[in-house]
Design an enzyme around this catalytic site. Structure first.
Site, PDB file in Angstrom:
ATOM      1  CG  HIS A 286      -2.010  -0.971   0.998  1.00 50.27           C
ATOM      2  ND1 HIS A 286      -3.247  -0.977   0.472  1.00 50.27           N
ATOM      3  CD2 HIS A 286      -2.124  -2.107   1.740  1.00 50.27           C
ATOM      4  CE1 HIS A 286      -4.096  -1.730   0.555  1.00 50.27           C
ATOM      5  NE2 HIS A 286      -3.379  -2.768   1.296  1.00 50.27           N
ATOM      6  CG  ASP A 349      -3.481  -3.878   4.897  1.00 52.93           C
ATOM      7  OD1 ASP A 349      -2.643  -3.249   5.108  1.00 52.93           O
ATOM      8  OD2 ASP A 349      -4.754  -3.804   4.411  1.00 52.93           O
ATOM      9  CD  GLU A 350      -5.885  -5.794   1.370  1.00 48.04           C
ATOM     10  OE1 GLU A 350      -6.861  -6.278   1.112  1.00 48.04           O
ATOM     11  OE2 GLU A 350      -5.414  -4.460   1.144  1.00 48.04           O
ATOM     12  CB  ALA A 351       2.471  -7.115   2.073  1.00 51.96           C
TER      13      ALA A 351
END
Length: 544
Positions: A286, A349-351
């Site tokens: 992100h 998150d969401e790496a």
């Protein structure tokens, strides 16, 4: 200065009116998409004691009500600046609608009025608890600490007719039912998150959100300050983060950012409402806005273009490069210096573009940096794929259908001492659509109606996690599809009060059938406050 991209919401708003309905008060706030006349809902002259949100711990009705009059005073300890400010805050809430002068005076001169009293020796009330006693001869609000007085003021406020929230003089009468309310919170962490990265919101818009949280005894504001679409906080040592990385938002609007002075203004305003600000810089994923601003943070040295879409998982800081940790150190150092609160959220998150080995390496290097600048780490629950630092909190955002092995990894961390903030996306994410017909929001976690958002128990939600590991709950409000305060309102209300009740009220009070009646009674208050809200068919709202 920040300019907002104009988004055509009229068709969506009309659709929502046609499906479940939208309520709105006498004057919807600037930027709200639906405006309607104020509703003249019939309310009892005296609201039954304790019929508020969140539900109090103990309610003992007794005797006749207390009545505010033109002669009412607000008594405080005049030797305490904080007490004087609290008295002024209460007076500021009540003066516009009542038309009464409500002078703030020394407690000894407040016979027959409202008294705000500190009793440091009453340890049963804790840091945020209070006791409210109402009788014809006066109303006394007692707490061990000023935060407790502030929470008690919200109870006093909700016990009054909802017209007290209006900004013009109303007819009254202004009565508070007789008896005693004794109240303390279930959890110490009761939060809401505002994503200002996908769409930027001004200082005044954030303050408005803070005031909405205060009414429901929320004590933590989590600000999502960076993402692929924008970087929103000034960092002196890396100025292009804002001048370039903050120059856009989802859909290609002008974006914006907070100067350090503006961020301090938000922090100070939150503190005046007894809320702690938790800033988040999401890493290592992100991060497209940062990479676009400083190509040396990428592994190939090439700056990606600014991003205005809504996909996730495609960006990553370059974990092997030493400059990455210079960057992290500078950002954390400057942000920690601006933030008096205990926590700094590092995302995680969401790496999806970071290998597992690199992710573990990165988190093992970054967590000590946060500690070095005097802050405690919070991370999304993917942090448990590494080793959470001592005293770290992880924020669980999984779903009922999240694989058991992922839930167990988080529960195992909790058994090893990591604290939990619960934000299950299919329960507490305020940007999830209510139904398939909701024109705003997303639906990847499913549709989240009001009952689903409220009807779960944080203590037992995550299998295998000790009840004592749960520090509290948080309701995140992501803004991929939300560009105005009217949009924020519509997705937060009426779900936000329910999540706030899960954080404050004891488990024994948790009952949907009773809650939906108390929630319905909040509708005239939403209207009086100019809040645009979703008229869920699950709740028996007052007739329009």
């Amino acid at each position: 200065m920040r300019q907002r991209r104009t988004i055509p919401r009229l068709i969506g708003s009309l659709l929502l009116f046609a499906t479940a309905g939208v309520g709105c008060g006498e004057a919807a706030p600037d930027g709200a998409d639906a405006k309607a006349p104020g509703r003249a809902a019939v309310e009892p002259e005296v609201r039954p004691l304790g019929r508020i949100v969140p539900a109090p711990v103990s309610v003992a009705p007794e005797g006749e009500p207390y009545t505010l009059t033109a002669a009412t005073t607000i008594g405080v300890d005049e030797t305490s600046r904080e007490s004087r400010e609290l008295g002024g805050y209460l007076a500021g809430l009540l003066r516009p609608a009542t038309g009464f002068p409500l002078p703030v005076v020394d407690d000894r001169a407040a016979a027959g009025g409202i008294r705000l009293r500190l009793d440091p020796g009453d340890t049963t009330l804790g840091d945020e608890g209070y006791r409210l006693r109402s009788a014809p001869e006066g109303l006394v609000l007692t707490a061990r600490a000023h935060a407790g007085l502030f929470r008690g003021v919200q109870t006093l406020r909700q016990q009054l007719p909802s017209a007290v929230e209006r900004k013009s003089v109303q007819p009254g009468p202004w009565k508070i039912a007789g008896g005693t309310v004794t109240d303390t919170p279930r959890y110490a962490y009761r939060g809401a998150m505002l994503d200002v990265a996908r769409h930027f919101f001004t200082v005044d818009e954030v303050k408005r959100f803070i005031d909405q949280l205060a009414l429901y005894k929320v004590n933590t504001l989590h600000l999502h300050l960076s993402d692929d679409q924008g970087w929103r906080i000034a960092v002196d040592s890396w100025p292009r983060l804002t001048t370039h990385g903050g120059s856009t938002q989802v859909g290609g609007g002008a974006g914006g950012f907070y100067t350090k002075a503006q961020y301090r203004e938000i922090v100070d305003y939150a503190a005046s409402r007894y809320q702690e600000v938790v800033p988040e810089i999401d890493m290592p994923g992100h991060t497209n806005a940062a990479l676009a601003s400083y190509p040396e943070l990428t592994c190939d040295g090439a700056a990606p273009p600014l991003y205005t879409g809504t996909k996730v998982g495609f960006s990553s800081l370059c974990v092997p490069k030493p400059v990455t940790y210079d960057f992290v150190d500078d950002v954390v150092r400057e942000l920690a210096a601006l933030t008096p609160g205990r926590y700094l959220h590092i995302g995680g998150d969401e790496a999806h573009s970071t290998s597992q080995a690199d992710y573990v390496t990165f988190m093992n290097k970054v967590q000590p940096v946060v500690a070095a600048y005097g802050k405690t780490v919070i991370g999304w629950h993917q942090l448990t794929a590494a080793i959470p630092a001592k005293d770290a909190l992880v924020q669980y955002w999984g779903l009922d259908r999240t694989p058991a092995e992922e839930k167990e990894r988080v529960a195992a961390a909790a058994r090893n001492g990591t604290g939990l903030i619960l934000s299950p996306a299919d329960r507490t994410y305020l940007d999830m659509k209510y139904t398939k017909d909701t024109p705003l929001g997303l639906a990847w976690a499913g549709y989240v109606e009001v009952r689903r958002s409220y009807d779960w128990n944080p203590a037992t939600y995550l299998p295998g996690a000790p009840e004592g590991a749960v520090r509290g709950v948080e309701a995140p409000l992501w803004t991929e599809t939300l560009a105005s305060v009217g949009d924020l309102d519509l997705m937060a209300f009426p779900r936000l009060p329910g999540v706030a009740e899960l954080g404050w009220s004891p488990a024994a009070t948790h009952d949907w059938e009773a809650y939906k009646l108390r929630l319905a009674e909040q509708a005239p208050r939403f209207d009086a406050l100019g809040i645009t809200w979703y008229r869920s068919p699950e709740v028996p709202w007052p007739a329009e």
